[in-house]
Design a protein around this motif. Structure first.
Motif, mmCIF file in Angstrom:
data_model
loop_
_atom_site.group_PDB
_atom_site.id
_atom_site.type_symbol
_atom_site.label_atom_id
_atom_site.label_comp_id
_atom_site.label_asym_id
_atom_site.label_seq_id
_atom_site.Cartn_x
_atom_site.Cartn_y
_atom_site.Cartn_z
ATOM 1 N N PRO A 90 0.797 -1.237 0.000
ATOM 2 C CA PRO A 90 0.000 0.000 0.000
ATOM 3 C C PRO A 90 0.824 1.280 0.000
ATOM 4 C CG PRO A 90 -0.094 -1.078 2.149
ATOM 5 C CD PRO A 90 0.545 -2.044 1.211
ATOM 6 N N THR A 91 2.031 1.230 0.600
ATOM 7 C CA THR A 91 2.868 2.423 0.657
ATOM 8 C C THR A 91 4.321 2.046 0.440
ATOM 9 O OG1 THR A 91 3.280 2.244 3.043
ATOM 10 C CG2 THR A 91 1.308 3.476 2.356
ATOM 11 N N CYS A 92 5.131 3.042 0.127
ATOM 12 C CA CYS A 92 6.570 2.813 -0.018
ATOM 13 C C CYS A 92 7.192 2.410 1.314
ATOM 14 C CB CYS A 92 7.262 4.061 -0.560
ATOM 15 S SG CYS A 92 6.921 4.387 -2.307
ATOM 16 N N LEU A 93 6.656 2.919 2.417
ATOM 17 C CA LEU A 93 7.184 2.552 3.719
ATOM 18 C C LEU A 93 6.910 1.076 4.020
ATOM 19 C CD1 LEU A 93 8.597 3.309 6.315
ATOM 20 C CD2 LEU A 93 6.390 4.090 7.232
ATOM 21 N N ALA A 94 5.718 0.619 3.668
ATOM 22 C CA ALA A 94 5.397 -0.803 3.867
ATOM 23 C C ALA A 94 6.325 -1.686 3.038
ATOM 24 C CB ALA A 94 3.943 -1.063 3.500
ATOM 25 N N PHE A 95 6.596 -1.261 1.810
ATOM 26 C CA PHE A 95 7.523 -1.992 0.943
ATOM 27 C C PHE A 95 8.929 -1.991 1.544
ATOM 28 C CE2 PHE A 95 10.072 -1.964 -3.189
ATOM 29 C CZ PHE A 95 9.998 -3.343 -3.350
ATOM 30 N N ALA A 96 9.349 -0.844 2.092
ATOM 31 C CA ALA A 96 10.669 -0.748 2.719
ATOM 32 C C ALA A 96 10.787 -1.694 3.911
ATOM 33 C CB ALA A 96 10.935 0.690 3.157
ATOM 34 N N MET A 97 9.730 -1.819 4.681
ATOM 35 C CA MET A 97 9.753 -2.714 5.842
ATOM 36 C C MET A 97 9.867 -4.168 5.408
ATOM 37 S SD MET A 97 6.890 -0.785 8.207
ATOM 38 C CE MET A 97 7.040 -1.933 9.570
ATOM 39 N N LYS A 98 9.190 -4.525 4.322
ATOM 40 C CA LYS A 98 9.302 -5.891 3.797
ATOM 41 C C LYS A 98 10.701 -6.153 3.248
ATOM 42 C CE LYS A 98 5.203 -7.597 4.550
ATOM 43 N NZ LYS A 98 5.011 -8.822 5.381
ATOM 44 N N LEU B 148 20.223 -1.827 -3.204
ATOM 45 C CA LEU B 148 19.207 -2.397 -2.324
ATOM 46 C C LEU B 148 19.184 -3.917 -2.400
ATOM 47 C CD1 LEU B 148 16.203 0.069 -2.776
ATOM 48 C CD2 LEU B 148 17.759 -0.138 -0.822
ATOM 49 N N GLY B 149 19.440 -4.454 -3.578
ATOM 50 C CA GLY B 149 19.423 -5.900 -3.734
ATOM 51 C C GLY B 149 20.459 -6.578 -2.855
ATOM 52 N N GLY B 150 21.659 -6.007 -2.791
ATOM 53 C CA GLY B 150 22.700 -6.594 -1.963
ATOM 54 C C GLY B 150 22.433 -6.456 -0.472
ATOM 55 N N ALA B 151 21.683 -5.422 -0.100
ATOM 56 C CA ALA B 151 21.468 -5.151 1.322
ATOM 57 C C ALA B 151 20.171 -5.727 1.863
ATOM 58 C CB ALA B 151 21.478 -3.645 1.561
ATOM 59 N N THR B 152 19.243 -6.111 0.994
ATOM 60 C CA THR B 152 17.928 -6.537 1.470
ATOM 61 C C THR B 152 17.594 -7.990 1.180
ATOM 62 O OG1 THR B 152 16.840 -5.834 -0.591
ATOM 63 C CG2 THR B 152 17.017 -4.207 1.191
ATOM 64 N N ARG B 153 18.339 -8.662 0.314
ATOM 65 C CA ARG B 153 18.029 -10.060 0.062
ATOM 66 C C ARG B 153 18.326 -10.883 1.319
ATOM 67 N NH1 ARG B 153 23.207 -9.832 -2.504
ATOM 68 N NH2 ARG B 153 24.650 -11.288 -1.500
ATOM 69 N N PRO B 154 17.705 -12.057 1.492
ATOM 70 C CA PRO B 154 18.036 -12.897 2.646
ATOM 71 C C PRO B 154 19.537 -13.143 2.707
ATOM 72 C CG PRO B 154 16.122 -13.761 1.510
ATOM 73 C CD PRO B 154 16.656 -12.641 0.656
ATOM 74 N N PRO B 155 20.142 -13.052 3.886
ATOM 75 C CA PRO B 155 21.599 -13.180 3.970
ATOM 76 C C PRO B 155 22.126 -14.545 3.564
ATOM 77 C CG PRO B 155 20.601 -13.125 6.160
ATOM 78 C CD PRO B 155 19.530 -12.772 5.188
ATOM 79 N N ILE B 156 21.266 -15.565 3.641
ATOM 80 C CA ILE B 156 21.658 -16.908 3.218
ATOM 81 C C ILE B 156 20.659 -17.372 2.167
ATOM 82 C CG2 ILE B 156 22.048 -19.289 3.934
ATOM 83 C CD1 ILE B 156 22.678 -18.195 6.731
ATOM 84 N N ARG B 157 21.160 -17.739 1.005
ATOM 85 C CA ARG B 157 20.286 -18.088 -0.111
ATOM 86 C C ARG B 157 19.463 -19.347 0.196
ATOM 87 N NH1 ARG B 157 19.817 -16.844 -5.489
ATOM 88 N NH2 ARG B 157 18.957 -18.463 -6.833
ATOM 89 N N LEU B 158 18.221 -19.342 -0.253
ATOM 90 C CA LEU B 158 17.353 -20.504 -0.126
ATOM 91 C C LEU B 158 17.698 -21.495 -1.227
ATOM 92 C CD1 LEU B 158 14.889 -21.241 1.718
ATOM 93 C CD2 LEU B 158 13.445 -20.636 -0.225
#
Length: 444
Positions: A23-31, A53-63
C-alpha cells in the motif's frame, strides 16, 4: 551490512503507487528490510539503486532446494546467528551415506530404512531426509547403477558425492531431473561440475579447506550460471567444522562477505564420528548433513534435537483444543481438564492410555502454555473453561457434571465451579499419579 527500513525508504520513490503490491513505499521498505520482498517489484528504481538495495535486502543466506516432491529439502534463508534472537526456519536435511561399492541388498536395505523410518513425537512425524551416494568404486558406470538402485527404492532427495565429473555425468543421466545436490566442485573440477549443474538445474556444493578458495569457487560458479550453491568447508575435525561454520554464518548474517551467503554442507563420514557430528551439524548451522546409517536410538536422538532447535522458541508447540476420547470412554467416564501445550497433552495421553481407564481429555486453549504458566499468566481462567464447555458441547458428551482439574490449577477450583455449575475435583500435580487417583477417587 543490512539496511534498516527507514534507510531503504529514503532510496524509494515515495510515490505510494502500489505497483509493488504494497500500500505504501514505507510498507515496501519494511518488507525489504525483513528480506520478505524483492527489490525488482519496484519498477521506478534506477539500476544503480536496485543493485544497492538488492545486496542489502536479500536474505543473507540463499534458499536452496534439494530434490522434488513432498520429501524435498529446502535449506537456507536464515536471518539470525542465535536461535533466541528470533528463530531458525529451515531444518537441516539429514542424508544417509551409501557407497557404490556396497552389495545391492545392503544399498536397498539402507534406502528403504530411510524411506520408511518414522519417529512420532508430540504429534509430529519426524523422518530422515534422503540418501548420499558416494563414488568409492572410481567407476562412473557403477556409480550410476547404485544411483538407479536408490531411485528404484523411492522418491528420496539425493546427494551425489564424487570427485570425477564423469561419474557425476553418468549419475545425473539417471536422476538429474530430480534435482540432486552435486557434491562437489573444487578448484580442479569446478568448470565441469558447474556445467553439469547448469544443464540439469541442480544445486551444487563447492568444497575447499580455506575461505579464500571457497569464495573464489563461489564467484566462479555463479559466473558460470549456477546460483544455487552450498558450501563444504572440508573440516579435518569437529572443532574445525564448528569454528569455520560459525565464522561463515556470522559473515553471512552480518553481510560482510556476500560470497559466503549460502547453506553449509557437512559430510561427517570422513571424520569417523556420527552422533557428536550430527549434533554439531544441527546446532551449528549445517544445511545438509551426510551421516553413516543410524541406529534407531541415534536416529531418534538426532531427529528430536533437530525438532527442538528448529521449533520457534516464541511459539510453543500446540494441540488443537477440543475433547479427546481415551480408551473408548462412555457417558459416565471422567473428564480431565488440560491445556493445549503439546508436551503436556502427550505426557497425559501416555499415562492415561497405559492405565486403560476410559476418560475424556478436555483440552482448552491456553496459547500453548503449560498448566502452571497458564494459571500464573492468567491464560487458564474460569471464563475460558466455561466458554470451552459450551464451545465443545461437553454437556452432551457425558451424563455427569464433574470436572477433574490439574493439581497446579487448584486455586481456580471454586471459581470454575461458580462459573460453570460443574463440580470440580482437584487431581494430582504429577501425571504419573493420575491412574491411582482415578481408581481411588472417581465416582459418578
Amino acid at each position: 551490512m543490512a539496511m534498516k527500513a527507514l534507510e531503504i525508504y529514503k532510496l524509494l520513490p515515495k510515490t505510494n503507487c502500489k505497483k509493488c503490491g504494497y500500500p505504501t513505499c514505507l510498507a515496501f521498505a519494511m518488507k525489504l528490510a525483513a528480506g520478505k520482498a524483492d527489490v525488482e517489484l519496484c519498477p521506478d528504481l534506477d539500476p544503480e539503486t536496485k543493485t544497492l538495495l538488492g545486496g542489502a535486502t536479500r536474505p543473507p543466506i540463499r534458499l536452496v532446494k534439494v530434490g522434488v516432491g513432498e520429501r524435498s529439502v529446502t535449506v537456507g534463508e536464515e536471518f539470525v546467528l542465535f536461535r533466541h534472537e528470533k528463530t531458525f526456519y529451515h531444518p537441516p536435511g539429514i542424508m544417509v551415506h551409501i557407497s557404490d561399492t556396497w552389495p545391492e541388498e545392503q544399498v536397498r536395505t539402507v534406502a528403504e530404512d530411510v524411506r520408511d523410518s518414522v519417529v512420532h513425537r508430540v504429534g509430529t512425524d519426524l523422518m530422515l531426509d534422503g540418501i548420499a551416494i558416494r563414488n568409492e568404486s572410481g567407476s562412473p558406470t557403477q556409480f550410476a547403477e547404485t544411483v538407479a538402485l536408490v531411485e528404484a527404492c523411492g522418491d528420496l532427495p539425493e546427494v551425489l558425492i564424487a570427485a570425477d565429473p564423469a561419474a557425476h555425468e553418468a549419475a545425473l543421466a539417471e536422476c538429474g531431473n530430480f534435482l540432486p545436490l552435486i557434491h562437489a566442485a573444487t578448484d580442479r573440477n569446478w568448470r565441469e561440475c558447474a556445467a553439469l549443474a547448469k544443464r540439469y538445474g541442480c544445486p551444487l556444493a563447492v568444497r575447499a579447506g580455506d575461505v579464500k578458495t571457497l569464495t573464489s569457487l563461489v564467484r566462479n560458479c555463479v559466473g558460470a550460471g549456477v546460483p544455487d550453491l552450498m558450501l563444504d568447508i572440508a573440516p579435518g575435525s569437529l572443532r574445525e567444522f564448528i569454528a569455520a561454520a560459525t565464522r561463515i554464518r556470522k559473515a553471512a548474517i552480518e553481510r560482510t562477505d556476500p560470497d559466503l551467503g549460502y547453506p553449509i554442507v557437512f559430510d561427517t563420514v570422513p571424520l569417523g564420528i556420527t552422533d557428536a557430528a550430527l549434533a554439531a551439524g544441527v546446532l551449528k548451522y549445517a544445511g545438509i548433513i551426510v551421516t553413516e546409517p543410524l541406529s534407531p536410538a541415534s536416529m531418534e536422538a538426532a531427529l528430536t534435537l533437530r525438532q527442538n532447535i528448529y521449533t520457534d522458541p516464541q511459539k510453543p508447540i500446540q494441540m488443537t483444543p477440543g475433547i479427546y476420547p481415551v480408551n473408548e470412554p462412555g457417558r459416565d467416564a471422567p473428564v480431565l481438564l488440560s491445556v493445549n501445550f503439546s508436551l503436556t497433552y502427550f505426557t497425559l495421553l501416555g499415562y492415561l492410555e497405559a492405565s486403560r481407564i476410559p476418560c475424556h481429555l478436555f483440552v482448552v486453549d491456553t496459547e500453548g502454555l503449560s498448566v502452571l504458566t497458564a494459571v500464573a499468566g492468567g491464560k487458564l481462567t474460569e471464563s475460558l473453561v466455561a466458554a470451552s464447555i459450551k464451545q465443545f458441547s461437553l454437556n452432551e458428551k457425558v451424563d455427569h457434571r464433574q470436572l477433574i482439574i490439574p493439581g497446579y490449577a487448584a486455586p481456580l477450583s471454586g471459581k470454575i465451579e461458580d462459573e460453570t455449575g460443574w463440580k470440580v475435583l482437584v487431581g494430582p500435580r504429577d501425571a504419573a499419579e493420575l491412574a491411582g487417583y482415578l481408581e481411588k477417587e472417581w465416582r459418578t
